[in-house]
Design a protein around this motif. Structure first.
Motif, PDB file in Angstrom:
ATOM      1  N   MET A   1       0.844  -1.197   0.000  1.00 30.58           N
ATOM      2  CA  MET A   1       0.000   0.000   0.000  1.00 30.58           C
ATOM      3  C   MET A   1       0.874   1.239   0.000  1.00 30.58           C
ATOM      4  O   MET A   1       2.070   1.158   0.234  1.00 30.58           O
ATOM      5  N   ALA A   2       0.260   2.361  -0.273  1.00 35.32           N
ATOM      6  CA  ALA A   2       0.940   3.647  -0.155  1.00 35.32           C
ATOM      7  C   ALA A   2       0.710   4.172   1.260  1.00 35.32           C
ATOM      8  O   ALA A   2      -0.328   3.911   1.861  1.00 35.32           O
ATOM      9  N   GLN A   3       1.720   4.906   1.788  1.00 35.13           N
ATOM     10  CA  GLN A   3       1.614   5.476   3.128  1.00 35.13           C
ATOM     11  C   GLN A   3       1.711   6.990   3.053  1.00 35.13           C
ATOM     12  O   GLN A   3       2.490   7.530   2.271  1.00 35.13           O
ATOM     13  N   PHE A   4       0.944   7.628   3.894  1.00 33.26           N
ATOM     14  CA  PHE A   4       0.959   9.067   4.022  1.00 33.26           C
ATOM     15  C   PHE A   4       1.135   9.377   5.505  1.00 33.26           C
ATOM     16  O   PHE A   4       0.372   8.876   6.330  1.00 33.26           O
ATOM     17  N   PHE A   5       2.154  10.164   5.843  1.00 30.81           N
ATOM     18  CA  PHE A   5       2.475  10.488   7.238  1.00 30.81           C
ATOM     19  C   PHE A   5       2.267  11.969   7.498  1.00 30.81           C
ATOM     20  O   PHE A   5       2.750  12.806   6.743  1.00 30.81           O
TER      21      PHE A   5
ATOM     22  N   GLY B   1       6.928  15.783  17.667  1.00 27.49           N
ATOM     23  CA  GLY B   1       8.251  15.180  17.571  1.00 27.49           C
ATOM     24  C   GLY B   1       8.762  15.081  16.146  1.00 27.49           C
ATOM     25  O   GLY B   1       8.336  15.826  15.263  1.00 27.49           O
ATOM     26  N   TRP B   2       9.668  14.114  15.923  1.00 24.03           N
ATOM     27  CA  TRP B   2      10.295  13.933  14.615  1.00 24.03           C
ATOM     28  C   TRP B   2      10.620  12.459  14.407  1.00 24.03           C
ATOM     29  O   TRP B   2      10.671  11.679  15.356  1.00 24.03           O
ATOM     30  N   ILE B   3      10.848  12.111  13.126  1.00 23.16           N
ATOM     31  CA  ILE B   3      11.276  10.768  12.757  1.00 23.16           C
ATOM     32  C   ILE B   3      12.247  10.890  11.584  1.00 23.16           C
ATOM     33  O   ILE B   3      12.064  11.730  10.702  1.00 23.16           O
TER      34      ILE B   3
ATOM     35  N   VAL C   1       9.287  16.324  10.617  1.00 21.55           N
ATOM     36  CA  VAL C   1       8.916  16.935  11.900  1.00 21.55           C
ATOM     37  C   VAL C   1       7.430  17.261  11.920  1.00 21.55           C
ATOM     38  O   VAL C   1       6.766  17.263  10.879  1.00 21.55           O
ATOM     39  N   ALA C   2       6.923  17.553  13.112  1.00 25.68           N
ATOM     40  CA  ALA C   2       5.518  17.914  13.276  1.00 25.68           C
ATOM     41  C   ALA C   2       5.134  18.988  12.275  1.00 25.68           C
ATOM     42  O   ALA C   2       5.840  19.987  12.123  1.00 25.68           O
ATOM     43  N   GLY C   3       4.044  18.752  11.566  1.00 20.85           N
ATOM     44  CA  GLY C   3       3.564  19.697  10.561  1.00 20.85           C
ATOM     45  C   GLY C   3       4.003  19.362   9.150  1.00 20.85           C
ATOM     46  O   GLY C   3       3.432  19.875   8.198  1.00 20.85           O
ATOM     47  N   ASP C   4       5.036  18.517   8.983  1.00 18.02           N
ATOM     48  CA  ASP C   4       5.444  18.070   7.653  1.00 18.02           C
ATOM     49  C   ASP C   4       4.448  17.025   7.147  1.00 18.02           C
ATOM     50  O   ASP C   4       3.626  16.512   7.903  1.00 18.02           O
ATOM     51  N   PHE C   5       4.562  16.697   5.871  1.00 13.81           N
ATOM     52  CA  PHE C   5       3.751  15.636   5.275  1.00 13.81           C
ATOM     53  C   PHE C   5       4.661  14.841   4.373  1.00 13.81           C
ATOM     54  O   PHE C   5       5.437  15.423   3.610  1.00 13.81           O
ATOM     55  N   MET C   6       4.596  13.518   4.441  1.00 10.51           N
ATOM     56  CA  MET C   6       5.466  12.674   3.621  1.00 10.51           C
ATOM     57  C   MET C   6       4.671  11.492   3.092  1.00 10.51           C
ATOM     58  O   MET C   6       3.776  10.981   3.766  1.00 10.51           O
ATOM     59  N   THR C   7       5.022  11.061   1.890  1.00 10.01           N
ATOM     60  CA  THR C   7       4.414   9.861   1.319  1.00 10.01           C
ATOM     61  C   THR C   7       5.498   8.847   0.990  1.00 10.01           C
ATOM     62  O   THR C   7       6.643   9.215   0.721  1.00 10.01           O
ATOM     63  N   VAL C   8       5.128   7.588   1.032  1.00  6.81           N
ATOM     64  CA  VAL C   8       5.972   6.496   0.553  1.00  6.81           C
ATOM     65  C   VAL C   8       5.113   5.707  -0.432  1.00  6.81           C
ATOM     66  O   VAL C   8       4.011   5.274  -0.090  1.00  6.81           O
ATOM     67  N   GLN C   9       5.623   5.555  -1.652  1.00 15.80           N
ATOM     68  CA  GLN C   9       4.845   4.882  -2.687  1.00 15.80           C
ATOM     69  C   GLN C   9       4.630   3.406  -2.368  1.00 15.80           C
ATOM     70  O   GLN C   9       5.401   2.805  -1.627  1.00 15.80           O
TER      71      GLN C   9
ATOM     72  N   PRO D   1      11.388  10.632  21.384  1.00 18.60           N
ATOM     73  CA  PRO D   1      10.535   9.883  22.315  1.00 18.60           C
ATOM     74  C   PRO D   1       9.077  10.340  22.311  1.00 18.60           C
ATOM     75  O   PRO D   1       8.183   9.567  22.624  1.00 18.60           O
ATOM     76  N   ASP D   2       8.838  11.597  21.929  1.00 20.68           N
ATOM     77  CA  ASP D   2       7.471  12.121  21.931  1.00 20.68           C
ATOM     78  C   ASP D   2       6.793  12.034  20.561  1.00 20.68           C
ATOM     79  O   ASP D   2       5.721  12.604  20.352  1.00 20.68           O
ATOM     80  N   TYR D   3       7.386  11.270  19.630  1.00 17.51           N
ATOM     81  CA  TYR D   3       6.864  11.176  18.259  1.00 17.51           C
ATOM     82  C   TYR D   3       5.445  10.601  18.235  1.00 17.51           C
ATOM     83  O   TYR D   3       5.172   9.548  18.797  1.00 17.51           O
ATOM     84  N   ILE D   4       4.559  11.333  17.570  1.00 14.36           N
ATOM     85  CA  ILE D   4       3.192  10.874  17.294  1.00 14.36           C
ATOM     86  C   ILE D   4       2.874  11.296  15.868  1.00 14.36           C
ATOM     87  O   ILE D   4       3.113  12.444  15.480  1.00 14.36           O
ATOM     88  N   THR D   5       2.327  10.377  15.073  1.00 15.77           N
ATOM     89  CA  THR D   5       1.978  10.712  13.699  1.00 15.77           C
ATOM     90  C   THR D   5       0.616  10.143  13.336  1.00 15.77           C
ATOM     91  O   THR D   5       0.187   9.122  13.881  1.00 15.77           O
ATOM     92  N   LEU D   6      -0.040  10.818  12.434  1.00 11.08           N
ATOM     93  CA  LEU D   6      -1.258  10.315  11.829  1.00 11.08           C
ATOM     94  C   LEU D   6      -0.824   9.662  10.522  1.00 11.08           C
ATOM     95  O   LEU D   6      -0.192  10.309   9.688  1.00 11.08           O
ATOM     96  N   GLU D   7      -1.113   8.374  10.365  1.00 13.56           N
ATOM     97  CA  GLU D   7      -0.690   7.640   9.169  1.00 13.56           C
ATOM     98  C   GLU D   7      -1.922   7.146   8.427  1.00 13.56           C
ATOM     99  O   GLU D   7      -2.836   6.585   9.027  1.00 13.56           O
ATOM    100  N   PHE D   8      -1.911   7.371   7.114  1.00 17.03           N
ATOM    101  CA  PHE D   8      -2.976   6.888   6.241  1.00 17.03           C
ATOM    102  C   PHE D   8      -2.397   5.777   5.384  1.00 17.03           C
ATOM    103  O   PHE D   8      -1.323   5.954   4.772  1.00 17.03           O
ATOM    104  N   CYS D   9      -3.052   4.635   5.321  1.00 15.21           N
ATOM    105  CA  CYS D   9      -2.610   3.492   4.525  1.00 15.21           C
ATOM    106  C   CYS D   9      -3.667   3.233   3.461  1.00 15.21           C
ATOM    107  O   CYS D   9      -4.826   2.989   3.781  1.00 15.21           O
TER     108      CYS D   9
END
Length: 86
Positions: free
Chosen positions: A24-28, A33-35, A48-56, A68-76
């Protein structure tokens, strides 16, 4: 879905996900925090918080470190998928 780190399950050296790919494709959208991510066809980056990234779909990627405080909304897309180590 929402992803956050569980400090009790983290590797002492920070660990990482290891190189893998999904059917699947991922959207973060990081909320806190950061990753650090390496992804096929993209420059290594710190997201970082507020960025948007996709992985095909099928794109090999690895989350190598996160705050340690990383939280993300991920769409699959699609929601049903498989994962293969690479």
């Amino acid at each position: 879905h929402v992803i956050k780190l569980d400090p009790e399950k983290e590797e002492p050296d920070g660990g990482g996900t290891g190189s893998h790919a999904h059917s699947m494709a991922q959207f973060f959208l990081p909320l806190r925090g950061w990753i650090d991510i390496t992804a096929e066809g993209q420059p290594d980056r710190r997201v970082v918080a507020g960025d948007f990234m996709t992985v095909q779909r099928g794109g090999v990627h690895d989350a190598t470190a996160a705050s340690p405080d990383y939280i993300t909304l991920e769409f699959c897309v699609p929601a049903d998928y498989t994962t293969e180590p690479r």
